[in-house]
Design a protein around this motif. Sequence first.
Motif, PDB file in Angstrom:
ATOM      1  N   THR A 135      52.951  43.816  41.175  1.00 42.91           N
ATOM      2  CA  THR A 135      52.070  43.446  42.080  1.00 42.91           C
ATOM      3  C   THR A 135      51.098  44.501  42.837  1.00 42.91           C
ATOM      4  O   THR A 135      49.924  44.350  42.821  1.00 42.91           O
ATOM      5  CB  THR A 135      52.838  42.453  43.297  1.00 42.91           C
ATOM      6  OG1 THR A 135      53.548  41.592  42.632  1.00 42.91           O
ATOM      7  CG2 THR A 135      51.877  42.160  44.231  1.00 42.91           C
ATOM      8  N   LEU A 136      51.830  45.786  43.329  1.00 36.45           N
ATOM      9  CA  LEU A 136      50.813  46.649  43.719  1.00 36.45           C
ATOM     10  C   LEU A 136      49.817  47.125  42.889  1.00 36.45           C
ATOM     11  O   LEU A 136      48.817  47.406  43.289  1.00 36.45           O
ATOM     12  CB  LEU A 136      51.544  47.913  44.311  1.00 36.45           C
ATOM     13  CG  LEU A 136      52.431  47.598  45.620  1.00 36.45           C
ATOM     14  CD1 LEU A 136      53.546  48.600  45.830  1.00 36.45           C
ATOM     15  CD2 LEU A 136      51.585  47.147  46.776  1.00 36.45           C
ATOM     16  N   ILE A 137      50.198  47.498  41.533  1.00 35.48           N
ATOM     17  CA  ILE A 137      49.516  47.909  40.701  1.00 35.48           C
ATOM     18  C   ILE A 137      48.124  46.578  40.200  1.00 35.48           C
ATOM     19  O   ILE A 137      46.944  47.282  40.056  1.00 35.48           O
ATOM     20  CB  ILE A 137      49.967  48.108  39.228  1.00 35.48           C
ATOM     21  CG1 ILE A 137      51.225  49.568  39.594  1.00 35.48           C
ATOM     22  CG2 ILE A 137      49.140  48.272  38.126  1.00 35.48           C
ATOM     23  CD1 ILE A 137      52.059  49.591  38.229  1.00 35.48           C
ATOM     24  N   GLY A 138      48.703  45.528  40.124  1.00 38.28           N
ATOM     25  CA  GLY A 138      47.692  44.455  40.183  1.00 38.28           C
ATOM     26  C   GLY A 138      46.582  44.465  41.074  1.00 38.28           C
ATOM     27  O   GLY A 138      45.461  44.175  40.968  1.00 38.28           O
ATOM     28  N   VAL A 139      47.174  44.442  42.437  1.00 38.96           N
ATOM     29  CA  VAL A 139      46.291  44.644  43.555  1.00 38.96           C
ATOM     30  C   VAL A 139      45.442  45.797  43.549  1.00 38.96           C
ATOM     31  O   VAL A 139      44.245  45.673  43.619  1.00 38.96           O
ATOM     32  CB  VAL A 139      47.098  44.634  44.918  1.00 38.96           C
ATOM     33  CG1 VAL A 139      46.140  44.860  45.961  1.00 38.96           C
ATOM     34  CG2 VAL A 139      47.799  43.338  44.907  1.00 38.96           C
ATOM     35  N   MET A 140      45.915  47.160  43.109  1.00 38.03           N
ATOM     36  CA  MET A 140      45.017  48.208  42.997  1.00 38.03           C
ATOM     37  C   MET A 140      43.952  48.194  42.098  1.00 38.03           C
ATOM     38  O   MET A 140      42.591  48.433  42.202  1.00 38.03           O
ATOM     39  CB  MET A 140      45.969  49.441  42.674  1.00 38.03           C
ATOM     40  CG  MET A 140      46.778  49.813  43.982  1.00 38.03           C
ATOM     41  SD  MET A 140      47.924  51.151  43.543  1.00 38.03           S
ATOM     42  CE  MET A 140      46.672  52.555  43.156  1.00 38.03           C
ATOM     43  N   ILE A 141      44.341  47.425  40.964  1.00 33.32           N
ATOM     44  CA  ILE A 141      43.286  47.211  39.641  1.00 33.32           C
ATOM     45  C   ILE A 141      42.429  46.235  40.196  1.00 33.32           C
ATOM     46  O   ILE A 141      41.238  46.464  39.801  1.00 33.32           O
ATOM     47  CB  ILE A 141      43.986  46.599  38.681  1.00 33.32           C
ATOM     48  CG1 ILE A 141      44.791  47.767  37.910  1.00 33.32           C
ATOM     49  CG2 ILE A 141      43.059  46.112  37.570  1.00 33.32           C
ATOM     50  CD1 ILE A 141      45.874  47.221  36.805  1.00 33.32           C
ATOM     51  N   PHE A 142      42.628  45.100  40.938  1.00 38.96           N
ATOM     52  CA  PHE A 142      41.719  44.074  41.160  1.00 38.96           C
ATOM     53  C   PHE A 142      40.696  44.738  42.477  1.00 38.96           C
ATOM     54  O   PHE A 142      39.586  44.617  42.281  1.00 38.96           O
ATOM     55  CB  PHE A 142      42.601  43.088  41.966  1.00 38.96           C
ATOM     56  CG  PHE A 142      41.716  41.968  42.573  1.00 38.96           C
ATOM     57  CD1 PHE A 142      40.957  40.879  41.906  1.00 38.96           C
ATOM     58  CD2 PHE A 142      41.602  41.878  43.780  1.00 38.96           C
ATOM     59  CE1 PHE A 142      40.066  40.129  42.502  1.00 38.96           C
ATOM     60  CE2 PHE A 142      40.754  40.917  44.662  1.00 38.96           C
ATOM     61  CZ  PHE A 142      40.024  40.006  43.857  1.00 38.96           C
ATOM     62  N   VAL A 143      41.389  45.570  43.369  1.00 43.34           N
ATOM     63  CA  VAL A 143      40.445  46.272  44.590  1.00 43.34           C
ATOM     64  C   VAL A 143      39.426  47.148  43.722  1.00 43.34           C
ATOM     65  O   VAL A 143      38.479  47.155  44.076  1.00 43.34           O
ATOM     66  CB  VAL A 143      41.446  46.907  45.312  1.00 43.34           C
ATOM     67  CG1 VAL A 143      40.581  47.742  46.265  1.00 43.34           C
ATOM     68  CG2 VAL A 143      42.209  45.951  46.249  1.00 43.34           C
ATOM     69  N   SER A 144      40.068  47.887  42.724  1.00 48.17           N
ATOM     70  CA  SER A 144      39.063  48.914  41.992  1.00 48.17           C
ATOM     71  C   SER A 144      38.089  48.108  41.322  1.00 48.17           C
ATOM     72  O   SER A 144      37.001  48.741  41.263  1.00 48.17           O
ATOM     73  CB  SER A 144      40.073  49.662  40.908  1.00 48.17           C
ATOM     74  OG  SER A 144      39.316  50.542  40.325  1.00 48.17           O
TER      75      SER A 144
END
Length: 303
Positions: free
Chosen positions: A40-49
């Motif tokens: 989830t954290l990785i997905g959120v980071m990718i989304f934010v990026s």
Amino acid sequence: MNEKKEKFTMMIIPHSGKSTFAVSVSAKTLKIAGGLLAATLIGVMIFVSNTYLSYNKFKTRTEELSVIAEDYDLLQKQLEFFVEKTSTLEKKMSELEKLDTDLRNLLEGDPALEMSIKKEDKQLNTSRAILTSRSGLDRQQAISQLQMLELKIPDQEQSLEELKDAVIQRNDRLSHTPSGYPVLGNITSKFGYRKSPFGSRQEFHDGLDIGASYGAVIVATADGMVTFTGYRTGYGRTVTISHGYGFETSYCHNSSILVKTGQQVKKGQAIAKVGSSGRSTGPHLHYMVRLNGQLQDPANFLQ
């Protein structure tokens, strides 16, 4: 130790003194939960990026569009200015064409200038376009109008140069055409047949007699060159001037002559003084005008 049987227990002890309770979670469950959390954290980071990059791209594109819009607005204003100037030039050209026509009409009555003022119809077979508001601006239309003006201007310049030459020619001819009285006085004998002052017979009077006091100044009635100064039988002391354009004037019965043969004179310049030399009954000027060698009535040239 068997990983499947390994468990983690979390005890919750309330401060209120109430009973405690515990939660037991297996290691496998924690790992799964940790993996999900990490994913989830990785997905959120990718989304934010991606969102940040997209925002930057959008911002950059917006700025580029803003610059393009400003450039377009500037170009539009320049086109409006260009169209306005073109329209102004068209109006000026119309005024010049009208002035050209008016001048030619003024000179039209002069037969000597008939050929020099005859103008060929060089109008371009192009209808005038109406340059409207900003929403109706047409760059190609404006360019076409300017090209039309560029073609017209040389013709108009040539036409005005022709008119200038025609006016100079006309002024030169007028300055060399006899006009006005050569001496102040009254007409005492007209041009044509009359009763001779020396007898009762009829005779042809080849000039105009103007009575004036002895010694009164006689002036040239037009620009020209003195072709004769001297004494002529019957006419007394005489001055003859060739004015060009076929005109010649003679001033007779003078008491004295103030110019020499070959001298250039201007209209109004003193050339002699009134006398009674030759066949004369008293002080007066005998004034003669010839056009292409033919005697003319000087009365027609006194105005």
